[in-house]
Design a protein around this motif. Structure first.
Motif, PDB file in Angstrom:
ATOM      1  N   ILE A 237      29.005  41.550  27.863  1.00  0.00           N
ATOM      2  CA  ILE A 237      27.516  41.497  28.389  1.00  0.00           C
ATOM      3  C   ILE A 237      27.405  40.154  29.294  1.00  0.00           C
ATOM      4  CG2 ILE A 237      25.211  40.915  27.564  1.00  0.00           C
ATOM      5  CD1 ILE A 237      25.689  42.584  25.202  1.00  0.00           C
ATOM      6  N   SER A 238      28.175  39.236  29.100  1.00  0.00           N
ATOM      7  CA  SER A 238      28.169  37.839  29.961  1.00  0.00           C
ATOM      8  C   SER A 238      29.324  38.016  30.982  1.00  0.00           C
ATOM      9  CB  SER A 238      28.101  36.691  29.321  1.00  0.00           C
ATOM     10  OG  SER A 238      26.877  36.687  28.653  1.00  0.00           O
ATOM     11  N   ALA A 239      29.116  36.732  31.697  1.00  0.00           N
ATOM     12  CA  ALA A 239      30.116  36.552  32.728  1.00  0.00           C
ATOM     13  C   ALA A 239      31.821  36.305  32.269  1.00  0.00           C
ATOM     14  CB  ALA A 239      29.871  35.667  33.858  1.00  0.00           C
ATOM     15  N   PRO A 240      32.815  36.455  32.870  1.00  0.00           N
ATOM     16  CA  PRO A 240      34.112  35.876  32.567  1.00  0.00           C
ATOM     17  C   PRO A 240      34.372  34.609  32.935  1.00  0.00           C
ATOM     18  CG  PRO A 240      34.391  37.381  34.364  1.00  0.00           C
ATOM     19  CD  PRO A 240      32.768  37.253  34.173  1.00  0.00           C
ATOM     20  N   THR A 241      35.252  33.808  32.466  1.00  0.00           N
ATOM     21  CA  THR A 241      35.597  32.560  32.953  1.00  0.00           C
ATOM     22  C   THR A 241      36.734  33.028  34.095  1.00  0.00           C
ATOM     23  OG1 THR A 241      37.539  32.157  31.404  1.00  0.00           O
ATOM     24  CG2 THR A 241      34.909  31.191  31.110  1.00  0.00           C
ATOM     25  N   ALA A 242      37.231  31.932  34.892  1.00  0.00           N
ATOM     26  CA  ALA A 242      38.260  32.125  35.859  1.00  0.00           C
ATOM     27  C   ALA A 242      39.909  32.488  35.063  1.00  0.00           C
ATOM     28  CB  ALA A 242      38.553  30.836  36.928  1.00  0.00           C
ATOM     29  N   LEU A 243      39.847  31.663  33.909  1.00  0.00           N
ATOM     30  CA  LEU A 243      40.923  31.835  33.168  1.00  0.00           C
ATOM     31  C   LEU A 243      41.081  33.172  32.544  1.00  0.00           C
ATOM     32  CD1 LEU A 243      43.615  30.570  31.936  1.00  0.00           C
ATOM     33  CD2 LEU A 243      42.282  29.495  30.079  1.00  0.00           C
ATOM     34  N   ALA A 244      39.929  33.658  32.110  1.00  0.00           N
ATOM     35  CA  ALA A 244      39.867  34.844  31.587  1.00  0.00           C
ATOM     36  C   ALA A 244      40.425  36.130  32.241  1.00  0.00           C
ATOM     37  CB  ALA A 244      38.348  35.188  30.893  1.00  0.00           C
ATOM     38  N   VAL A 245      39.943  35.982  33.639  1.00  0.00           N
ATOM     39  CA  VAL A 245      40.382  37.111  34.542  1.00  0.00           C
ATOM     40  C   VAL A 245      41.965  36.801  35.081  1.00  0.00           C
ATOM     41  CG1 VAL A 245      39.984  37.674  36.897  1.00  0.00           C
ATOM     42  CG2 VAL A 245      37.816  37.355  35.837  1.00  0.00           C
ATOM     43  N   ASP A 246      42.236  35.514  35.008  1.00  0.00           N
ATOM     44  CA  ASP A 246      43.837  35.413  35.192  1.00  0.00           C
ATOM     45  C   ASP A 246      44.607  36.039  34.159  1.00  0.00           C
ATOM     46  OD1 ASP A 246      43.164  33.964  37.746  1.00  0.00           O
ATOM     47  OD2 ASP A 246      43.382  31.980  36.636  1.00  0.00           O
ATOM     48  N   ARG A 247      43.946  35.758  32.793  1.00  0.00           N
ATOM     49  CA  ARG A 247      45.133  36.333  31.855  1.00  0.00           C
ATOM     50  C   ARG A 247      45.060  37.630  31.595  1.00  0.00           C
ATOM     51  NH1 ARG A 247      48.525  33.260  29.354  1.00  0.00           N
ATOM     52  NH2 ARG A 247      47.932  33.141  27.162  1.00  0.00           N
ATOM     53  N   ALA A 248      43.766  38.351  31.942  1.00  0.00           N
ATOM     54  CA  ALA A 248      43.558  39.802  32.025  1.00  0.00           C
ATOM     55  C   ALA A 248      44.381  40.424  33.000  1.00  0.00           C
ATOM     56  CB  ALA A 248      42.242  40.022  31.989  1.00  0.00           C
ATOM     57  N   SER A 249      44.548  39.763  34.115  1.00  0.00           N
ATOM     58  CA  SER A 249      45.468  40.280  35.069  1.00  0.00           C
ATOM     59  C   SER A 249      46.762  40.285  34.918  1.00  0.00           C
ATOM     60  CB  SER A 249      45.179  39.424  36.509  1.00  0.00           C
ATOM     61  OG  SER A 249      45.994  39.782  37.692  1.00  0.00           O
ATOM     62  N   ALA A 250      47.328  39.172  34.285  1.00  0.00           N
ATOM     63  CA  ALA A 250      48.575  38.962  34.034  1.00  0.00           C
ATOM     64  C   ALA A 250      49.084  40.020  32.871  1.00  0.00           C
ATOM     65  CB  ALA A 250      48.971  37.417  33.418  1.00  0.00           C
ATOM     66  N   ALA A 251      48.052  40.364  31.919  1.00  0.00           N
ATOM     67  CA  ALA A 251      48.542  41.289  30.762  1.00  0.00           C
ATOM     68  C   ALA A 251      48.026  42.715  31.053  1.00  0.00           C
ATOM     69  CB  ALA A 251      47.734  40.739  29.568  1.00  0.00           C
ATOM     70  N   GLY A 252      47.517  42.954  32.285  1.00  0.00           N
ATOM     71  CA  GLY A 252      47.065  44.511  32.928  1.00  0.00           C
ATOM     72  C   GLY A 252      46.028  44.834  31.848  1.00  0.00           C
ATOM     73  N   LEU A 253      44.945  44.019  31.713  1.00  0.00           N
ATOM     74  CA  LEU A 253      43.785  44.468  30.689  1.00  0.00           C
ATOM     75  C   LEU A 253      42.534  44.691  31.876  1.00  0.00           C
ATOM     76  CD1 LEU A 253      42.167  44.477  28.227  1.00  0.00           C
ATOM     77  CD2 LEU A 253      41.428  42.294  28.399  1.00  0.00           C
ATOM     78  N   ARG A 254      42.106  45.782  31.766  1.00  0.00           N
ATOM     79  CA  ARG A 254      40.707  46.108  32.544  1.00  0.00           C
ATOM     80  C   ARG A 254      39.671  45.245  32.055  1.00  0.00           C
ATOM     81  NH1 ARG A 254      39.626  52.290  32.847  1.00  0.00           N
ATOM     82  NH2 ARG A 254      38.242  51.766  34.351  1.00  0.00           N
ATOM     83  N   LEU A 255      38.596  44.816  32.824  1.00  0.00           N
ATOM     84  CA  LEU A 255      37.541  43.972  32.502  1.00  0.00           C
ATOM     85  C   LEU A 255      36.522  44.586  33.016  1.00  0.00           C
ATOM     86  CD1 LEU A 255      38.511  40.205  32.848  1.00  0.00           C
ATOM     87  CD2 LEU A 255      38.459  41.627  30.711  1.00  0.00           C
ATOM     88  N   ARG A 256      35.140  44.675  32.345  1.00  0.00           N
ATOM     89  CA  ARG A 256      33.954  44.748  32.797  1.00  0.00           C
ATOM     90  C   ARG A 256      33.047  43.770  32.169  1.00  0.00           C
ATOM     91  NH1 ARG A 256      36.941  47.707  35.210  1.00  0.00           N
ATOM     92  NH2 ARG A 256      36.550  49.910  35.795  1.00  0.00           N
ATOM     93  N   ALA A 257      32.422  43.108  33.096  1.00  0.00           N
ATOM     94  CA  ALA A 257      31.868  42.011  32.677  1.00  0.00           C
ATOM     95  C   ALA A 257      30.372  42.015  33.325  1.00  0.00           C
ATOM     96  CB  ALA A 257      32.287  40.639  33.403  1.00  0.00           C
ATOM     97  N   LEU A 258      29.397  41.035  32.925  1.00  0.00           N
ATOM     98  CA  LEU A 258      28.149  41.087  32.969  1.00  0.00           C
ATOM     99  C   LEU A 258      27.260  42.484  33.003  1.00  0.00           C
ATOM    100  CD1 LEU A 258      27.451  38.505  35.966  1.00  0.00           C
ATOM    101  CD2 LEU A 258      26.462  38.272  33.647  1.00  0.00           C
ATOM    102  N   VAL A 259      27.797  43.097  32.063  1.00  0.00           N
ATOM    103  CA  VAL A 259      27.413  44.513  31.777  1.00  0.00           C
ATOM    104  C   VAL A 259      25.881  44.486  31.408  1.00  0.00           C
ATOM    105  CG1 VAL A 259      27.694  46.605  30.390  1.00  0.00           C
ATOM    106  CG2 VAL A 259      29.632  45.192  31.034  1.00  0.00           C
TER     107      VAL A 259
END
Length: 269
Positions: A237-259
């Protein structure tokens, strides 16, 4: 065993407290309100004190199993042999028994101070452990963005404790079309997600192309929990941190934020 879509509301999870409600015009009214409980939960593994979490005292078996996976003490559910919950003073002691082939991991991750949430970082002396490499997610979510909006609209109906207290987070397992399949709640966002993961593991429930929806910001810890639980997409529901995006990118995880009801932010690595 099948996991309940909505966990029963435990009487230990909240209590009634009297307040004085003061309006903007100065009028005061005595009211009684249900307040979410928050108590210390001491986790022990093989008789070794490991961590103290401040959590809502409900679904503690789920919390123990999900926390064990998030901490990388186990890789699969059957490596947790037993979970015993014992009242102890103002809180609870949760004793976890692990299979012998993973028990040695405890000594590498023993904490040296109490933590205030299941963050997976507090108290670790070796900072290199904080950003250990993550595995690849390996599965694909079939969910379209419309599924996130559908799940968000339905989430409130599945939050019994938050509806009663207005003070807790939720983590939901959602199908690819946005149907909410399972929800767990806690005063701590990390704990709520660990409870959800633990409930799914105990029920042998797969993500099956769906996603997780959490009522919190998208921190790197939440990303790591999703990856380790083999969740193919995380919506927050809220925004990601920059580190969260970096870690998701490295692991291949799709993100949907500020839903929100009218928009979301999409990140596909």
């Amino acid at each position: 065993m099948p996991a309940d879509t909505i966990a029963p509301l435990s009487p230990q999870a909240h209590r009634s407290i009297r307040f004085t409600r003061i309006a903007a015009d100065g009028q005061a009214v005595e009211i009684e309100r249900e307040i979410a409980a928050e108590v210390p939960i001491a986790l022990e593994y093989q008789g070794i004190g490991y961590a103290v979490l401040m959590a809502t005292p409900a679904d503690l078996e789920d919390l123990a199993v999900g926390f064990s996976l998030s901490e990388r003490l186990v890789d699969v559910a059957d490596q947790v042999l037993d979970v015993d919950v014992h009242p102890a003073g103002a809180g609870f002691v949760v004793r976890v028994s692990l299979r012998h082939d993973v028990a040695e991991r405890i000594l590498d991750r023993v904490r040296h101070r109490a933590t205030d949430s299941s963050c997976g970082l507090c108290g670790i002396e070796n900072l290199e452990q904080a950003l250990r490499p993550l595995p690849q997610v390996g599965t694909v979510s079939a969910a379209e963005d419309s599924a996130c909006f559908r799940a968000l609209a339905a989430l409130g109906d599945h939050q019994l404790l938050n509806r009663t207290t207005g003070a807790v987070h939720a983590a939901a397992a959602c199908s690819a079309n946005g149907e909410i399949l399972l929800v767990r709640e806690d005063v701590g966002r990390h704990n709520a997600f660990d409870k959800l993961i633990g409930a799914m593991l105990r029920a042998e429930q797969d993500w099956d192309g769906g996603f997780a929806l959490v009522s919190s910001r998208c921190s790197y810890e939440m990303v790591e929990k999703a990856v380790l639980a083999r969740c193919p997409m995380l919506a927050a529901i809220s925004a990601p941190t920059a580190l969260a995006v970096d870690r998701a990118s490295a692991a291949g995880l799709r993100l949907r934020a500020l839903v929100r009801a009218d928009a979301l932010l999409a990140f596909d690595p």
